[in-house]
Design a protein around this motif. Structure first.
Motif, PDB file in Angstrom:
ATOM      1  N   TYR A  61      50.816 118.593  74.277  1.00 20.62           N
ATOM      2  CA  TYR A  61      49.816 119.046  75.248  1.00 20.62           C
ATOM      3  C   TYR A  61      49.739 120.570  75.296  1.00 20.62           C
ATOM      4  O   TYR A  61      48.657 121.156  75.239  1.00 20.62           O
ATOM      5  CB  TYR A  61      50.133 118.502  76.644  1.00 20.62           C
ATOM      6  N   PHE A  62      50.882 121.214  75.400  1.00 19.53           N
ATOM      7  CA  PHE A  62      50.898 122.661  75.597  1.00 19.53           C
ATOM      8  C   PHE A  62      50.537 123.442  74.332  1.00 19.53           C
ATOM      9  O   PHE A  62      49.947 124.525  74.425  1.00 19.53           O
ATOM     10  CB  PHE A  62      52.272 123.110  76.104  1.00 19.53           C
ATOM     11  N   GLY A  90      50.325 109.323  67.072  1.00 20.61           N
ATOM     12  CA  GLY A  90      48.956 108.908  67.318  1.00 20.61           C
ATOM     13  C   GLY A  90      48.370 109.572  68.542  1.00 20.61           C
ATOM     14  O   GLY A  90      47.211 110.004  68.545  1.00 20.61           O
ATOM     15  N   CYS A  91      49.163 109.678  69.583  1.00 20.48           N
ATOM     16  CA  CYS A  91      48.681 110.263  70.834  1.00 20.48           C
ATOM     17  C   CYS A  91      48.339 111.739  70.663  1.00 20.48           C
ATOM     18  O   CYS A  91      47.260 112.184  71.069  1.00 20.48           O
ATOM     19  CB  CYS A  91      49.749 110.092  71.916  1.00 20.48           C
ATOM     20  N   ILE A  92      49.225 112.508  70.062  1.00 19.43           N
ATOM     21  CA  ILE A  92      49.024 113.956  69.940  1.00 19.43           C
ATOM     22  C   ILE A  92      47.880 114.305  68.999  1.00 19.43           C
ATOM     23  O   ILE A  92      47.002 115.121  69.333  1.00 19.43           O
ATOM     24  CB  ILE A  92      50.322 114.644  69.446  1.00 19.43           C
ATOM     25  N   PHE A  93      47.865 113.687  67.813  1.00 20.56           N
ATOM     26  CA  PHE A  93      46.947 114.116  66.755  1.00 20.56           C
ATOM     27  C   PHE A  93      45.667 113.287  66.655  1.00 20.56           C
ATOM     28  O   PHE A  93      44.721 113.710  65.984  1.00 20.56           O
ATOM     29  CB  PHE A  93      47.670 114.105  65.411  1.00 20.56           C
ATOM     30  N   ALA A  94      45.620 112.143  67.309  1.00 19.00           N
ATOM     31  CA  ALA A  94      44.422 111.295  67.228  1.00 19.00           C
ATOM     32  C   ALA A  94      43.870 110.972  68.616  1.00 19.00           C
ATOM     33  O   ALA A  94      42.732 111.338  68.941  1.00 19.00           O
ATOM     34  CB  ALA A  94      44.741 110.012  66.478  1.00 19.00           C
ATOM     35  N   GLY A  95      44.662 110.285  69.450  1.00 22.93           N
ATOM     36  CA  GLY A  95      44.161 109.814  70.730  1.00 22.93           C
ATOM     37  C   GLY A  95      43.731 110.913  71.670  1.00 22.93           C
ATOM     38  O   GLY A  95      42.639 110.856  72.258  1.00 22.93           O
ATOM     39  N   ALA A  96      44.571 111.938  71.850  1.00 24.50           N
ATOM     40  CA  ALA A  96      44.226 113.014  72.781  1.00 24.50           C
ATOM     41  C   ALA A  96      43.076 113.863  72.243  1.00 24.50           C
ATOM     42  O   ALA A  96      42.236 114.345  73.019  1.00 24.50           O
ATOM     43  CB  ALA A  96      45.459 113.883  73.051  1.00 24.50           C
ATOM     44  N   VAL A  97      43.018 114.040  70.918  1.00 20.96           N
ATOM     45  CA  VAL A  97      41.891 114.746  70.305  1.00 20.96           C
ATOM     46  C   VAL A  97      40.603 113.963  70.532  1.00 20.96           C
ATOM     47  O   VAL A  97      39.559 114.522  70.909  1.00 20.96           O
ATOM     48  CB  VAL A  97      42.148 114.947  68.791  1.00 20.96           C
ATOM     49  N   GLY A 141      38.941 120.897  81.183  1.00 26.62           N
ATOM     50  CA  GLY A 141      38.822 119.798  80.240  1.00 26.62           C
ATOM     51  C   GLY A 141      40.116 119.420  79.549  1.00 26.62           C
ATOM     52  O   GLY A 141      40.404 118.236  79.359  1.00 26.62           O
ATOM     53  N   ARG A 142      40.918 120.408  79.147  1.00 24.12           N
ATOM     54  CA  ARG A 142      42.166 120.069  78.436  1.00 24.12           C
ATOM     55  C   ARG A 142      43.110 119.303  79.340  1.00 24.12           C
ATOM     56  O   ARG A 142      43.734 118.328  78.922  1.00 24.12           O
ATOM     57  CB  ARG A 142      42.852 121.337  77.910  1.00 24.12           C
ATOM     58  N   PHE A 143      43.245 119.729  80.583  1.00 23.37           N
ATOM     59  CA  PHE A 143      44.126 119.037  81.517  1.00 23.37           C
ATOM     60  C   PHE A 143      43.631 117.625  81.781  1.00 23.37           C
ATOM     61  O   PHE A 143      44.415 116.664  81.795  1.00 23.37           O
ATOM     62  CB  PHE A 143      44.212 119.824  82.823  1.00 23.37           C
ATOM     63  N   VAL A 144      42.324 117.468  81.974  1.00 25.05           N
ATOM     64  CA  VAL A 144      41.769 116.170  82.350  1.00 25.05           C
ATOM     65  C   VAL A 144      41.748 115.206  81.173  1.00 25.05           C
ATOM     66  O   VAL A 144      42.238 114.071  81.282  1.00 25.05           O
ATOM     67  CB  VAL A 144      40.348 116.339  82.931  1.00 25.05           C
ATOM     68  N   PHE A 145      41.197 115.616  80.041  1.00 26.08           N
ATOM     69  CA  PHE A 145      40.977 114.686  78.934  1.00 26.08           C
ATOM     70  C   PHE A 145      42.173 114.610  77.985  1.00 26.08           C
ATOM     71  O   PHE A 145      42.720 113.532  77.758  1.00 26.08           O
ATOM     72  CB  PHE A 145      39.699 115.069  78.172  1.00 26.08           C
ATOM     73  N   TYR A 146      42.599 115.743  77.432  1.00 27.90           N
ATOM     74  CA  TYR A 146      43.763 115.733  76.555  1.00 27.90           C
ATOM     75  C   TYR A 146      45.005 115.349  77.361  1.00 27.90           C
ATOM     76  O   TYR A 146      45.836 114.547  76.926  1.00 27.90           O
ATOM     77  CB  TYR A 146      43.938 117.116  75.921  1.00 27.90           C
ATOM     78  N   GLY A 147      45.128 115.907  78.563  1.00 30.85           N
ATOM     79  CA  GLY A 147      46.311 115.666  79.393  1.00 30.85           C
ATOM     80  C   GLY A 147      46.443 114.233  79.856  1.00 30.85           C
ATOM     81  O   GLY A 147      47.558 113.692  79.914  1.00 30.85           O
ATOM     82  N   ALA A 148      45.346 113.587  80.220  1.00 28.53           N
ATOM     83  CA  ALA A 148      45.418 112.191  80.666  1.00 28.53           C
ATOM     84  C   ALA A 148      45.883 111.287  79.533  1.00 28.53           C
ATOM     85  O   ALA A 148      46.622 110.328  79.758  1.00 28.53           O
ATOM     86  CB  ALA A 148      44.059 111.728  81.197  1.00 28.53           C
ATOM     87  N   MET A 149      45.469 111.585  78.296  1.00 27.34           N
ATOM     88  CA  MET A 149      45.926 110.785  77.159  1.00 27.34           C
ATOM     89  C   MET A 149      47.413 110.989  76.922  1.00 27.34           C
ATOM     90  O   MET A 149      48.132 110.029  76.597  1.00 27.34           O
ATOM     91  CB  MET A 149      45.127 111.164  75.901  1.00 27.34           C
ATOM     92  N   ILE A 150      47.909 112.212  77.097  1.00 28.91           N
ATOM     93  CA  ILE A 150      49.343 112.449  76.985  1.00 28.91           C
ATOM     94  C   ILE A 150      50.076 111.663  78.070  1.00 28.91           C
ATOM     95  O   ILE A 150      51.136 111.060  77.815  1.00 28.91           O
ATOM     96  CB  ILE A 150      49.659 113.951  77.102  1.00 28.91           C
TER      97      ILE A 150
END
Length: 496
Positions: free
Chosen positions: A15-16, A87-94, A271-280
């Motif tokens: 995330y960070f 998968g989460c870092i490189f695919a799902g959160a993207v 956006g990063r906190f809401v979308f990428y962060g929620a997937m993390i």
């Protein structure tokens, strides 16, 4: 315990660091007015705070997928945890970040409209059909799963013999109400509390397992097992694992949910906190349940027997009661049941909005909302009578295929804006190979070809699609939707 904490640390680091990199590639504009302000209607376009939008997004995307999927994926051993992290870092959160931010940049548009803009009308029509089919399957799965879990809970803890149909009717009735009322009346008001409860209960189960004298968190598994298929039923890891663990690593369902919160986002910087962060956050939940399934039953053989006896819902019940006692276990179990219910209603809400967008029907009046929603509920009610196992198999394939379409849409967007498209193209290539290989190889859903032939054809098809997207998109700029500045409301600055 150290393996689990290491995996969690990797997700947080993703995330960070990688999340910040993805945000930079996209190029946020914090001064730009978001659709929450430029299109405020009091129904679907409603500005909400960053923390509230995050918790609602987390609940919207986290149905039974990040629990049932990792439990079933745990049958393959610790390799499931490796896929959840990568998968989460490189695919799902993207995937989730671009599905949300492209909606923000295009006036809160739903995923079929976004796909059509960057990949063409053919892709738009395909995505319209696939998204609606997926959302109906999600709605049905997220009625049947919680209805079955609640029915079993009531029948086991009381002397009642409640039929499952009663609980299905209750949940469906709630869905009708939640789908048509303004988003801030139920979803925006109560879901942040449910989101906090979900996080609290998930962490509580891990802590309880850590202090348990009978169970050890991943104590009997070695690091080398991360790369070993331990499935006692001889199920192949490729490509089934990447279909089985959907929502905990990457999920096309999220692409249908992110536009709901894109219509409520106050500033692009959130956006990063809401979308990428929620997937993390969902990835961490998936890790927790994968680790619980591997640890509580002691071995994949014992886990397999428990799954065969009662399904993943029984695993959730047994684990919760076994670690937290009757009272704490029931509370934790109810926290899990909330997940599919809070995703099921937003699945139908997304279906309503996609239909309304397709037919160009404004949704401010309750009459128009009912006109779009009721046919979807009738069809959903019919599908609840189909065997849950069949629905779940089709859901898994439809879910990952939708994710593939969204990743290619993100790739096309980046190509058209001369940005680093490989951050979306590489996971799109991998997941394209997965879904094509799966449908060609599957004897129950697809063509039953041998795995070698299916994989070869999957790779060939992936290379053809990659070539087509790059050739038709590179350098062919398409502007974001212009946003007119409202006269009385300005975009709110980023919250601390």
């Amino acid at each position: 315990m150290l393996w689990f904490l290491f995996c969690v640390a990797l997700l947080l680091g993703g995330y960070f660091f990688y999340g910040a990199f993805i945000e930079k590639v996209f190029g946020i504009k914090s001064e730009r007015t978001t659709p929450a302000f430029s299109k405020t209607d009091g129904v679907d376009y409603v500005p909400m705070s960053k923390s509230k939008v995050y918790l609602v997004q987390l609940l919207n995307i986290a149905g039974v997928g990040p629990i049932f999927g990792p439990i079933m994926g745990a049958l393959y051993g610790p390799a499931a945890m490796l896929w959840i992290v990568l998968g989460c870092i490189f695919a799902g959160a993207v995937h989730d970040y671009f599905s949300g931010m492209l909606s923000v940049r295009n006036g809160g548009a739903s995923v079929p409209a976004i796909t059509g803009k960057y990949l063409g009308n053919g892709a738009k029509h395909f995505m319209n059909i696939f998204a609606l089919v997926l959302l109906l399957l999600v709605g049905v799965v997220f009625v049947s799963a919680p209805a079955g879990m609640l029915t079993n809970l009531v029948n086991q803890q009381t002397d009642l013999a409640m039929p499952m149909l009663t609980m299905v009717i209750i949940i469906f009735s709630y869905y009708v109400i939640a789908t048509i009322v303004p988003i801030d009346k139920i979803i925006g008001r109560f879901y942040p509390f449910f989101g906090a409860l979900l996080v609290f209960m998930s962490v509580g189960l891990v802590v309880a397992l850590g202090f348990s004298s009978e169970h050890s968190l991943l104590g009997d598994y070695e690091m080398s097992m991360m790369f070993t298929n331990m499935n006692p039923n001889d199920m192949p890891l490729w490509p089934a694992l990447f279909i089985t663990i959907a929502c905990g690593a990457i999920s096309g369902f999220h692409a249908t949910q992110s536009p709901l919160m894109a219509r409520c986002l106050e500033n692009e910087s959130n956006g990063r906190f809401v979308f990428y962060g929620a997937m993390i956050g969902e990835g961490i939940i998936a890790l927790i349940w994968c680790a619980l399934a591997l640890s509580f039953f002691g071995s994949v053989e014992a886990l397999s027997e428990a799954v065969s006896a009662g399904g993943p819902g029984a695993i959730v019940y047994d684990t919760s009661i076994g670690l937290l006692g009757v009272f704490g276990g029931i509370v934790a179990f109810l926290g899990v049941v909330i997940l599919p219910i809070t995703s099921g209603d937003t699945a139908f809400r997304s279906s309503r909005l996609i239909m309304a967008e397709y037919f160009n029907m404004p949704q401010k009046s309750i009459r128009n909302r009912l006109l779009m929603a009721l046919p979807l509920f009738v069809l959903g009610a019919v599908l609840t009578q189909v065997d849950f196992g069949i629905i779940w198999r089709y859901f898994g394939f439809a879910n990952q295929t939708t994710a593939v379409m969204m990743l290619w849409t993100a790739s096309a967007y980046l190509l058209r804006h001369n940005k680093l498209h490989w951050v979306a193209t590489v996971p799109a290539m991998f997941m394209t190979t997965v879904v094509i290989t799966f449908i060609l190889n599957s004897s129950t859903l697809g063509f039953g070809l041998g795995i070698d032939i299916a994989t070869t054809l999957g790779v060939i098809a992936m290379l053809m699609i990659t070539t087509y997207v790059i050739k038709t998109s590179k350098g062919k700029h398409i502007a974001d939707e212009p946003v007119s500045e409202p006269t009385t409301i300005k975009a709110k600055p980023l919250e601390n």
